[in-house]
Design an enzyme around this catalytic site. Structure first.
Site, PDB file in Angstrom:
ATOM      1  N   ARG A  24      46.565 -28.338  63.814  1.00 21.51           N
ATOM      2  CA  ARG A  24      48.027 -27.716  64.378  1.00 21.51           C
ATOM      3  C   ARG A  24      47.998 -28.089  65.811  1.00 21.51           C
ATOM      4  O   ARG A  24      48.583 -27.291  66.528  1.00 21.51           O
ATOM      5  CB  ARG A  24      47.838 -26.187  64.085  1.00 21.51           C
ATOM      6  CG  ARG A  24      48.172 -25.814  62.845  1.00 21.51           C
ATOM      7  CD  ARG A  24      49.656 -25.961  62.523  1.00 21.51           C
ATOM      8  NE  ARG A  24      49.851 -25.251  61.059  1.00 21.51           N
ATOM      9  CZ  ARG A  24      49.916 -24.262  60.416  1.00 21.51           C
ATOM     10  NH1 ARG A  24      50.110 -23.359  61.222  1.00 21.51           N
ATOM     11  NH2 ARG A  24      50.354 -24.179  59.231  1.00 21.51           N
ATOM     12  N   ARG A  28      53.658 -24.598  67.852  1.00 16.23           N
ATOM     13  CA  ARG A  28      54.448 -23.830  68.780  1.00 16.23           C
ATOM     14  C   ARG A  28      53.580 -23.529  69.963  1.00 16.23           C
ATOM     15  O   ARG A  28      54.153 -22.818  70.835  1.00 16.23           O
ATOM     16  CB  ARG A  28      54.434 -22.503  67.915  1.00 16.23           C
ATOM     17  CG  ARG A  28      55.804 -22.648  66.951  1.00 16.23           C
ATOM     18  CD  ARG A  28      55.936 -21.310  66.170  1.00 16.23           C
ATOM     19  NE  ARG A  28      54.775 -21.243  65.273  1.00 16.23           N
ATOM     20  CZ  ARG A  28      54.351 -20.394  64.292  1.00 16.23           C
ATOM     21  NH1 ARG A  28      55.419 -19.666  63.929  1.00 16.23           N
ATOM     22  NH2 ARG A  28      53.224 -20.093  63.553  1.00 16.23           N
ATOM     23  N   ARG A  37      61.890 -28.247  67.961  1.00 16.13           N
ATOM     24  CA  ARG A  37      62.108 -27.555  66.868  1.00 16.13           C
ATOM     25  C   ARG A  37      63.627 -26.827  66.944  1.00 16.13           C
ATOM     26  O   ARG A  37      64.348 -26.894  65.965  1.00 16.13           O
ATOM     27  CB  ARG A  37      61.168 -26.385  66.669  1.00 16.13           C
ATOM     28  CG  ARG A  37      61.080 -25.720  65.534  1.00 16.13           C
ATOM     29  CD  ARG A  37      59.726 -24.593  65.338  1.00 16.13           C
ATOM     30  NE  ARG A  37      59.781 -23.797  64.212  1.00 16.13           N
ATOM     31  CZ  ARG A  37      60.684 -22.849  64.105  1.00 16.13           C
ATOM     32  NH1 ARG A  37      61.737 -22.619  64.580  1.00 16.13           N
ATOM     33  NH2 ARG A  37      60.563 -22.094  62.742  1.00 16.13           N
ATOM     34  N   ASP A  74      54.140 -30.335  56.031  1.00 17.80           N
ATOM     35  CA  ASP A  74      53.367 -29.367  55.744  1.00 17.80           C
ATOM     36  C   ASP A  74      52.821 -29.429  54.056  1.00 17.80           C
ATOM     37  O   ASP A  74      53.317 -30.320  53.457  1.00 17.80           O
ATOM     38  CB  ASP A  74      54.310 -28.017  55.624  1.00 17.80           C
ATOM     39  CG  ASP A  74      53.635 -26.574  55.456  1.00 17.80           C
ATOM     40  OD1 ASP A  74      53.163 -26.211  56.430  1.00 17.80           O
ATOM     41  OD2 ASP A  74      53.361 -26.248  54.381  1.00 17.80           O
ATOM     42  N   TYR A 153      50.233 -20.840  46.588  1.00 11.24           N
ATOM     43  CA  TYR A 153      51.475 -20.686  47.063  1.00 11.24           C
ATOM     44  C   TYR A 153      52.456 -20.707  45.868  1.00 11.24           C
ATOM     45  O   TYR A 153      53.432 -19.845  45.670  1.00 11.24           O
ATOM     46  CB  TYR A 153      51.695 -21.513  48.124  1.00 11.24           C
ATOM     47  CG  TYR A 153      51.099 -21.329  49.591  1.00 11.24           C
ATOM     48  CD1 TYR A 153      51.487 -20.386  50.259  1.00 11.24           C
ATOM     49  CD2 TYR A 153      49.889 -21.928  49.845  1.00 11.24           C
ATOM     50  CE1 TYR A 153      50.830 -19.920  51.465  1.00 11.24           C
ATOM     51  CE2 TYR A 153      49.220 -21.698  50.818  1.00 11.24           C
ATOM     52  CZ  TYR A 153      49.615 -20.743  51.623  1.00 11.24           C
ATOM     53  OH  TYR A 153      48.804 -20.401  52.896  1.00 11.24           O
TER      54      TYR A 153
HETATM   55  C1  LIG Z   1      47.936 -23.037  54.278  1.00 10.93           C
HETATM   56  C2  LIG Z   1      48.679 -24.251  55.174  1.00 10.93           C
HETATM   57  C3  LIG Z   1      50.086 -24.501  55.242  1.00 10.93           C
HETATM   58  N1  LIG Z   1      50.325 -25.506  55.861  1.00 10.93           N
HETATM   59  C4  LIG Z   1      49.089 -26.274  56.027  1.00 10.93           C
HETATM   60  C5  LIG Z   1      48.135 -25.668  55.732  1.00 10.93           C
HETATM   61  C6  LIG Z   1      46.921 -25.856  55.514  1.00 10.93           C
HETATM   62  C7  LIG Z   1      46.056 -25.786  56.923  1.00 10.93           C
HETATM   63  C8  LIG Z   1      45.647 -24.248  57.209  1.00 10.93           C
HETATM   64  O1  LIG Z   1      45.038 -23.241  56.558  1.00 10.93           O
HETATM   65  O2  LIG Z   1      46.567 -23.836  58.218  1.00 10.93           O
HETATM   66  C9  LIG Z   1      48.882 -27.302  56.833  1.00 10.93           C
HETATM   67  C10 LIG Z   1      49.956 -27.926  57.666  1.00 10.93           C
HETATM   68  N2  LIG Z   1      50.789 -27.418  58.522  1.00 10.93           N
HETATM   69  C11 LIG Z   1      51.503 -28.107  59.035  1.00 10.93           C
HETATM   70  C12 LIG Z   1      50.712 -29.103  59.493  1.00 10.93           C
HETATM   71  C13 LIG Z   1      51.057 -30.280  60.452  1.00 10.93           C
HETATM   72  C14 LIG Z   1      50.036 -31.136  61.478  1.00 10.93           C
HETATM   73  C15 LIG Z   1      49.117 -30.270  62.404  1.00 10.93           C
HETATM   74  O3  LIG Z   1      49.615 -29.960  63.595  1.00 10.93           O
HETATM   75  O4  LIG Z   1      48.090 -29.715  61.870  1.00 10.93           O
HETATM   76  C16 LIG Z   1      49.649 -29.221  58.642  1.00 10.93           C
HETATM   77  C17 LIG Z   1      48.430 -30.199  58.334  1.00 10.93           C
HETATM   78  C18 LIG Z   1      52.560 -27.802  60.371  1.00 10.93           C
HETATM   79  C19 LIG Z   1      53.086 -26.315  60.215  1.00 10.93           C
HETATM   80  N3  LIG Z   1      53.369 -25.479  59.202  1.00 10.93           N
HETATM   81  C20 LIG Z   1      53.935 -24.282  59.777  1.00 10.93           C
HETATM   82  C21 LIG Z   1      54.080 -24.657  60.928  1.00 10.93           C
HETATM   83  C22 LIG Z   1      54.788 -23.338  61.892  1.00 10.93           C
HETATM   84  C23 LIG Z   1      56.152 -23.454  61.844  1.00 10.93           C
HETATM   85  C24 LIG Z   1      57.019 -23.170  62.804  1.00 10.93           C
HETATM   86  O5  LIG Z   1      57.099 -24.002  63.930  1.00 10.93           O
HETATM   87  O6  LIG Z   1      57.751 -22.174  62.633  1.00 10.93           O
HETATM   88  C25 LIG Z   1      53.743 -25.574  61.617  1.00 10.93           C
HETATM   89  C26 LIG Z   1      53.811 -26.207  62.876  1.00 10.93           C
HETATM   90  C27 LIG Z   1      54.151 -23.231  58.692  1.00 10.93           C
HETATM   91  C28 LIG Z   1      53.440 -22.689  57.668  1.00 10.93           C
HETATM   92  N4  LIG Z   1      52.640 -23.505  56.664  1.00 10.93           N
HETATM   93  C29 LIG Z   1      52.069 -22.821  55.929  1.00 10.93           C
HETATM   94  C30 LIG Z   1      51.970 -21.470  56.338  1.00 10.93           C
HETATM   95  C31 LIG Z   1      51.154 -20.439  55.690  1.00 10.93           C
HETATM   96  C32 LIG Z   1      52.897 -21.519  57.393  1.00 10.93           C
HETATM   97  C33 LIG Z   1      53.166 -20.334  58.033  1.00 10.93           C
HETATM   98  C34 LIG Z   1      52.079 -19.784  59.154  1.00 10.93           C
HETATM   99  C35 LIG Z   1      52.697 -20.232  60.838  1.00 10.93           C
HETATM  100  O7  LIG Z   1      53.800 -20.155  60.963  1.00 10.93           O
HETATM  101  O8  LIG Z   1      51.774 -20.793  61.465  1.00 10.93           O
HETATM  102  C36 LIG Z   1      51.071 -23.400  54.664  1.00 10.93           C
END
Ligand SMILES: Cc1c2[nH]c(c1CCC(=O)O)Cc1[nH]c(c(CCC(=O)O)c1C)Cc1[nH]c(c(CCC(=O)O)c1C)Cc1[nH]c(c(C)c1CCC(=O)O)C2
Length: 345
Positions: A24, A28, A37, A74, A153
């Protein structure tokens, strides 16, 4: 021999100071991410806009000089590409119409998924070209979710809980659960291969909820599908290394490392790196596992925790990372301080 430190480590070579990137890292906590974004509108439209998604993928490379760019996308793009609805409500995380019956299973369109995921592949091509031109030692990492985690999910329809519906289903109706996973496996394999074709140099499999399973189910629904994916990837692209992340696997990490064929295992925050160094063969690389909260805290806590991990990992192939994703309130200066510490390790 590659000049890219992460590829060296994944080929089994020890590199010190170790290369580093952060889960990540594009997100944000970065003001420039929040600006891009906002320009895209929402998270999904950002993921599907190759110009803007490539921009946010590159932002942490420019700001911090990390050794990898991870594709901005994602893990839930795969069910979305198969036609399952997906929305990210502000502050609430992902929402999908849950699959609970045969109609939900049959609606999943594996063949149509590649066309829907095409914009993501365009992002990969753009990022790779930009790296080759401007950051030639930075590695591009593509990814998917682990099948178990993505199925959580798809069946639950959201995160935030313990995925009890998914865990119940795999015990109550393993045949039906297996059919969901089989479709997901075919779509995930095609999705990962497409990323490799578009220019991803490493693939990472995020199985964030692996630690929810008892050992018998961990073997059947985490290790076995990961081993099948890994073997199929290898048959098509023997040059592409794979990093596995079975989060909260605990001692099952040993079996995962021995049986899946991955080149590296990522350690979660709870894993003791001293234990991992003793139990995971040095022919495999380790990645991890600074507590994201120590990064957020900065100062003394950050220095102490990072030094502890470095001491445990010295002398083996290792990639420094967090044990989970960067927290949103993390000051970017703390990430810069961590990179300075690592570069002089
Ligand atoms: C479970 C999971 C998800 N997504 C992901 C996982 C596995 C890793 C982990 O356990 O965190 C993987 C993921 N999600 C994202 C990436 C991009 C690359 C990186 O920077 O790591 C990667 C590799 C971007 C994202 N995926 C998400 C964001 C936030 C979105 C935003 O900008 O509002 C980002 C940058 C959204 C997301 N996506 C997911 C959730 C539960 C959420 C909401 C939680 C949150 O908002 O932090 C599912």
């Amino acid at each position: 021999m590659s000049a890219k430190p992460i590829l060296k480590v994944l080929s089994g070579e020890g590199v010190w100071p170790p290369p580093a990137w952060l889960m990540r890292q594009a997100g944000r906590h970065l003001p420039e991410y929040r600006a891009t974004r906002a320009q895209a509108g929402n998270f999904m439209s950002l993921c599907l806009n190759p110009e803007l998604a490539a921009e946010v993928t590159l932002q942490p490379v420019r700001r911090y000089g990390v050794d990898a760019a991870i594709l901005f996308s994602d893990i839930l793009i795969v069910p979305w590409a198969m036609g399952q609805g997906l929305t990210f409500a502000e502050g609430e995380g992902p929402r999908l119409p849950p699959i609970r019956d045969r109609a939900g299973l049959e609606a999943l369109d594996v063949a149509g998924a590649a066309a829907k995921a095409a914009p993501i592949m365009e992002t990969v091509r753009r990022v790779r070209a930009a790296l080759e031109a401007e950051h030639p030692t930075t590695t591009l990492i593509g990814f998917s979710g682990g099948l178990w985690t993505v199925a959580c999910y798809m069946i639950e329809g959201k995160g935030g809980g313990e995925f009890k519906q998914a865990r119940r289903l795999l015990h109550q109706d393993p045949a039906f659960f297996g059919e969901i996973l089989a479709k997901l496996e075919a779509a995930t394999l095609a999705y990962l291969l497409a990323q490799a074709e578009a220019g991803a140099e490493v693939l990472m499999i995020f199985d964030s909820w692996a630690g929810q399973l008892p050992p018998s189910a961990f073997r059947k629904w985490v290790i076995e599908p990961t081993a099948r994916l890994r073997a199929a990837l290898k048959a098509a692209r023997p040059d592409i290394p794979v990093i596995g992340f079975p989060r909260l696997a605990g001692p099952m990490l040993v079996e995962y490392a021995a049986s899946t064929g991955v080149q590296a295992v990522a350690m979660d925050t709870a894993m003791d790196p001293v234990w991992a160094a003793a139990h995971i063969p040095a022919s495999l690389a380790l990645q991890g596992n600074l507590d994201p909260e120590a990064l957020l805290a900065g100062g003394e806590a950050l220095q102490r925790e990072a030094q502890g991990i470095l001491a445990a990992m010295k002398g083996r192939p290792f990639i420094f990372n967090l044990g989970h994703g960067v927290e949103q309130p993390t000051p970017p200066e703390h990430v810069s301080a961590l990179m300075r510490l690592l570069r002089t390790a």
